[in-house]
Design an enzyme around this catalytic site. Structure first.
Site, PDB file in Angstrom:
ATOM      1  N   SER A   1      42.130  37.795  45.559  1.00 22.25           N
ATOM      2  CA  SER A   1      42.385  36.648  44.698  1.00 22.25           C
ATOM      3  C   SER A   1      41.716  36.997  43.244  1.00 22.25           C
ATOM      4  O   SER A   1      42.167  37.730  42.511  1.00 22.25           O
ATOM      5  CB  SER A   1      41.377  35.581  45.359  1.00 22.25           C
ATOM      6  OG  SER A   1      41.704  34.081  44.630  1.00 22.25           O
TER       7      SER A   1
ATOM      8  N   ASP B   1      47.400  33.319  48.223  1.00 20.82           N
ATOM      9  CA  ASP B   1      46.337  33.863  47.967  1.00 20.82           C
ATOM     10  C   ASP B   1      45.731  34.577  49.380  1.00 20.82           C
ATOM     11  O   ASP B   1      45.483  34.279  50.440  1.00 20.82           O
ATOM     12  CB  ASP B   1      45.231  32.921  47.629  1.00 20.82           C
ATOM     13  CG  ASP B   1      43.900  33.306  47.163  1.00 20.82           C
ATOM     14  OD1 ASP B   1      43.382  34.311  47.385  1.00 20.82           O
ATOM     15  OD2 ASP B   1      43.687  32.834  45.686  1.00 20.82           O
TER      16      ASP B   1
END
Length: 274
Positions: free
Chosen positions: A42, A196
């Site tokens: 992320s 993500d």
């Protein structure tokens, strides 16, 4: 003086990842710590790349400037009616210039974790479904290493950040890694729709994990693992930044400053324990 580590893990957390930069500004830059392997997920993918390239201060300045001229998290005419995707891409592109990308390409092993939903799920449905499971896992289990999204069919893919840098795709990779629908579009990486990677693991260790590992988190957890050979470091309290609030530059600064304070305190504690 901080001890050395074979591996450093950069957790996700969106804008909360500026805590990484402040903490490491005290604990040690890349030239000081020189780990053999780095893994990230992320927003931590950007933290890691900037740390390797020596661009942490530049990232702070560029992000502060971008947020200072943006006063809302809603924007007509932008992707999904939010400014997030365009701002993040521009910040990454400006901060990671050619020299920085070359440093990453020539640097240590650097992995970026992404997640891949089942093919039968539409991109946005998968983002909603796994986002809910992720939130439930975080709330109930309160540990950086998630279990339930993987059990529900979400899979992981690791990308070699060095190779992406050599191929001229590092900016694309970092932007793909830090996407939170609906404020970001669901991106594509190598013919796969990806989410993500933090939905699977907030702090994924390198695939070939070996040696002493420093795990940098951005949130506090009730059940932080205690494993031999791993040192988990959490913020001393909840950081100022919200992971998707792009409208307040002061939150970025305060989160960085908290990392500085926490890094100073951590080093003092390490010295006292020697």
């Amino acid at each position: 003086m901080a001890r050395t580590y074979d591996q450093v893990v950069f957790s996700g957390g969106g804008i909360r990842c500026f805590w990484h930069g402040g903490f490491l500004s005290k604990v040690g830059d890349f030239e000081r710590l020189r780990p053999e392997r780095i893994s990230s997920v992320s927003g931590g993918a950007l933290s890691a790349a900037c740390w390797i390239a020596g661009r942490e201060d530049d990232l702070l300045a560029v992000m502060e400037e971008a947020f200072s001229v943006n006063d809302s998290n809603v924007a007509a005419g932008k992707s999904n009616f939010t400014p997030h995707q365009e701002i993040y891409r521009e910040v990454v592109d400006v901060t990671l210039d050619r020299e920085a990308i070359e440093r990453v390409a020539d640097g240590p092993e650097y992995e970026v974790a992404l997640s891949v939903p089942p093919e039968q799920f539409t991109p946005h449905l998968s983002a909603i479904f796994y986002g809910l499971i992720y939130k439930l896992d975080q709330s109930v289990r309160s540990t950086p290493h998630l279990v339930w999204p993987r059990a529900a069919g979400l899979e992981e893919v690791r990308v070699d950040g060095r190779q992406a840098a050599r191929d001229g795709k590092l900016v694309d990779l970092i932007c793909a890694a830090a996407t939170i629908p609906p404020v970001f579009d669901v991106p594509q990486w190598q013919d796969c729709r990806v989410l993500d990677g933090g939905m699977l693991d907030k702090a994924p260790l390198p695939l070939e994990s070996e040696g002493e590992t420093l795990v940098l988190l951005t949130s506090r957890y009730r059940h932080c693992p205690e494993e031999p050979g791993r040192t988990y470091v959490m913020p001393s309290c909840e950081v100022a930044a919200d992971k998707i609030d792009f409208s307040d530059a002061s939150k970025v600064t305060r989160t960085w400053d908290q990392g500085v304070c926490d890094g100073t305190a951590w080093l003092a504690k390490q010295s006292a324990g020697d």
